[in-house]
Enzyme design. Sequence first.
Site, PDB file in Angstrom:
ATOM      1  N   PRO A 224     -12.216   7.382  23.121  1.00 29.34           N
ATOM      2  CA  PRO A 224     -11.792   8.741  22.768  1.00 29.34           C
ATOM      3  C   PRO A 224     -12.564   9.215  21.534  1.00 29.34           C
ATOM      4  CG  PRO A 224     -10.059   7.131  22.264  1.00 29.34           C
ATOM      5  CD  PRO A 224     -11.152   6.394  22.959  1.00 29.34           C
TER       6      PRO A 224
ATOM      7  N   ASN B 176     -21.839  -1.567  14.729  1.00 27.61           N
ATOM      8  CA  ASN B 176     -23.001  -0.902  14.113  1.00 27.61           C
ATOM      9  C   ASN B 176     -23.069  -1.300  12.634  1.00 27.61           C
ATOM     10  OD1 ASN B 176     -21.454   1.112  12.463  1.00 27.61           O
ATOM     11  ND2 ASN B 176     -20.692   1.601  14.515  1.00 27.61           N
TER      12      ASN B 176
ATOM     13  N   LYS C   5     -17.020  19.874  18.121  1.00 31.09           N
ATOM     14  CA  LYS C   5     -15.792  19.146  17.771  1.00 31.09           C
ATOM     15  C   LYS C   5     -14.788  20.068  17.081  1.00 31.09           C
ATOM     16  CE  LYS C   5     -18.290  14.755  17.485  1.00 31.09           C
ATOM     17  NZ  LYS C   5     -17.914  13.353  17.543  1.00 31.09           N
TER      18      LYS C   5
ATOM     19  N   ASP D 110     -19.024   4.885  20.481  1.00 33.78           N
ATOM     20  CA  ASP D 110     -18.775   5.883  21.527  1.00 33.78           C
ATOM     21  C   ASP D 110     -18.290   5.217  22.816  1.00 33.78           C
ATOM     22  OD1 ASP D 110     -19.402   8.190  20.088  1.00 33.78           O
ATOM     23  OD2 ASP D 110     -21.555   7.818  20.327  1.00 33.78           O
TER      24      ASP D 110
ATOM     25  N   LYS E  67     -14.813 -17.178  26.572  1.00 33.12           N
ATOM     26  CA  LYS E  67     -16.219 -17.004  26.196  1.00 33.12           C
ATOM     27  C   LYS E  67     -17.100 -16.948  27.450  1.00 33.12           C
ATOM     28  CE  LYS E  67     -19.904 -19.117  23.594  1.00 33.12           C
ATOM     29  NZ  LYS E  67     -20.399 -20.327  22.957  1.00 33.12           N
TER      30      LYS E  67
HETATM   31  O1  PMT Z   1     -20.270   3.102   5.898  1.00 33.49           O
HETATM   32  P1  PMT Z   1     -21.578   3.273   5.164  1.00 33.49           P
HETATM   33  O2  PMT Z   1     -22.457   2.046   5.244  1.00 33.49           O
HETATM   34  O3  PMT Z   1     -21.380   3.751   3.752  1.00 33.49           O
HETATM   35  O4  PMT Z   1     -22.409   4.412   5.925  1.00 33.49           O
HETATM   36  C1  PMT Z   1     -21.929   5.715   5.913  1.00 33.49           C
HETATM   37  C2  PMT Z   1     -22.122   6.394   7.277  1.00 33.49           C
HETATM   38  C3  PMT Z   1     -23.582   6.535   7.564  1.00 33.49           C
HETATM   39  C4  PMT Z   1     -21.435   5.580   8.386  1.00 33.49           C
HETATM   40  C5  PMT Z   1     -21.420   7.803   7.146  1.00 33.49           C
HETATM   41  O5  PMT Z   1     -22.053   8.538   6.141  1.00 33.49           O
HETATM   42  C6  PMT Z   1     -21.498   8.559   8.467  1.00 33.49           C
HETATM   43  O6  PMT Z   1     -22.440   9.278   8.758  1.00 33.49           O
HETATM   44  N1  PMT Z   1     -20.458   8.412   9.335  1.00 33.49           N
HETATM   45  C7  PMT Z   1     -20.420   8.975  10.697  1.00 33.49           C
HETATM   46  C8  PMT Z   1     -21.306   8.166  11.603  1.00 33.49           C
HETATM   47  C9  PMT Z   1     -21.214   8.633  13.011  1.00 33.49           C
HETATM   48  O7  PMT Z   1     -20.656   7.951  13.813  1.00 33.49           O
HETATM   49  O8  PMT Z   1     -21.684   9.832  13.224  1.00 33.49           O
HETATM   50  P2  PMT Z   1     -21.662  10.525  14.697  1.00 33.49           P
HETATM   51  O9  PMT Z   1     -22.642  11.603  14.536  1.00 33.49           O
HETATM   52  O10 PMT Z   1     -21.871   9.538  15.776  1.00 33.49           O
HETATM   53  O11 PMT Z   1     -20.187  11.081  14.841  1.00 33.49           O
HETATM   54  C10 PMT Z   1     -19.818  12.400  14.448  1.00 33.49           C
HETATM   55  C11 PMT Z   1     -18.390  12.412  13.924  1.00 33.49           C
HETATM   56  O12 PMT Z   1     -17.478  12.093  14.968  1.00 33.49           O
HETATM   57  C12 PMT Z   1     -18.135  11.427  12.821  1.00 33.49           C
HETATM   58  O13 PMT Z   1     -17.284  12.033  11.874  1.00 33.49           O
HETATM   59  C13 PMT Z   1     -17.427  10.280  13.532  1.00 33.49           C
HETATM   60  O14 PMT Z   1     -16.545   9.594  12.658  1.00 33.49           O
HETATM   61  C14 PMT Z   1     -16.657  11.017  14.615  1.00 33.49           C
HETATM   62  N2  PMT Z   1     -16.394  10.232  15.833  1.00 33.49           N
HETATM   63  C15 PMT Z   1     -17.437   9.731  16.564  1.00 33.49           C
HETATM   64  C16 PMT Z   1     -17.161   9.041  17.721  1.00 33.49           C
HETATM   65  C17 PMT Z   1     -15.824   8.840  18.130  1.00 33.49           C
HETATM   66  N3  PMT Z   1     -15.533   8.159  19.218  1.00 33.49           N
HETATM   67  N4  PMT Z   1     -14.835   9.326  17.372  1.00 33.49           N
HETATM   68  C18 PMT Z   1     -15.093  10.022  16.237  1.00 33.49           C
HETATM   69  O15 PMT Z   1     -14.163  10.470  15.561  1.00 33.49           O
END
Ligand code: PMT
Length: 398
Positions: free
Chosen positions: A304, A208, A340, A277, A287
């Site tokens: 996870p 991403n 969470k 995710d 490849k």
């Molecule tokens: O890195 P930059 O370019 O500065 O951008 C910053 C950012 C936009 C990436 C940052 O501010 C941000 O929002 N990070 C979280 C992005 C995200 O994946 O959000 P989410 O809503 O999908 O996940 C929610 C939370 O669960 C997050 O804290 C994520 O780290 C965590 N997570 C998600 C999926 C997973 N498999 N494991 C996790 O721990």
Amino acid sequence: MLEGKTIVLGVSGGIAAYRALELTSVLKKRGAAVKVIMTKSAAEFVSPLSFRTLSQNPVALDMFAETDCWEVEHISLAKAADVFAVVPATANIIGKIANGIADDMLSTVAMATRAPMVIAPAMNTGMFENEAVQKNIETLRSRGAEIVMPASGRLACGDVGRGRLEDVDVIADAIAGASCKKDMKGIRMLVTAGATREAIDPVRYITNHSSGKMGYALAAAARHRGAEVTLVSGITNLTPPYGVETITAVSALDMYDASMKSAENADIIISAAAVADFRPIETAENKIKKDGRTSIEIELTENPDIISEIRKKYPNKFVAGFCMETENLIENAKNKLEKKGLDLIAANSLREEGAGFGTDTNRVTVLTGGGDSVPAVGSKYEVANAILDVCTANLKKQ
Ligand code: PMT
């Protein structure tokens, strides 16, 4: 980072003196006022005029020069400093400061100042490894000076070894840290940052747009405030913050392993990483060829949820996450906070200008488990500090 701060920058006489010019520019760009003091030998390497032009301030060189100002110059410089830095620091100036010798402008200001000190040595490897120099460095460190150790590489004299002045951005980061209040001293923090890469085959991966900037800003700000910080980072183009233990994790599974391990020793865990995710069920060994096909299917399996697993394993730690959305930001953030089991979530939207991926700024709403809602807007470093304020205030309440 250095808005409103005065940095008194001592430049001593080594070939690396020219790099202090670049440091002056970097410090100015970060908002600091820079007042330069040069030793007479430094002025043999670089002209004081260059420092005067870049710092937009007079350069102090001679203890007995006639100035327009009635103040005693070495004392007023010593008092003006929020941080006193010596870059580059030769064996000679390190020896003088460590042993209380004050016989020129720079060593006299060093003696008089009460500001935090940052010393960045640069010299030939033989000199740097000399027992006397090492002892003097230890003396300064034991008195609280931040020593930005030199890097290894090819030196100006042709030798290869340790002694090269550290990167100017790293030194500026150490100076920024020295200028901060240490309200997070004694706190251990884990931050995750950046995007993960989920391999399809040896050539391709799913990822991403996360640049890592938000997570790196959190790690830098916490370290500046005195915390002991571990950063688990996806692959980025960023320089790891000064003084932060940085572990690279390529995939979500790598990030999971590194984070679960590091979380054990952390008081606060903040997950700013954009973790995939899902990952391909299988990574092809070679490849994948097109072979005349017009479409292919890649089956994905769930990764996870790192932050949820950390919460489950460590119910008493302070666990914070981010929420990145394109719609229904606050509603989704509240759901994630609850689902969470987080203590705090920082919600940011991709739809808002100056927020989210890759930008130097962010706009977040910080929601806590206790029902607080705090907006924070500014550079990612400023937003990081606002989030850390909420974390530390709530950590105290726990
Ligand atoms: O890195 P930059 O370019 O500065 O951008 C910053 C950012 C936009 C990436 C940052 O501010 C941000 O929002 N990070 C979280 C992005 C995200 O994946 O959000 P989410 O809503 O999908 O996940 C929610 C939370 O669960 C997050 O804290 C994520 O780290 C965590 N997570 C998600 C999926 C997973 N498999 N494991 C996790 O721990």
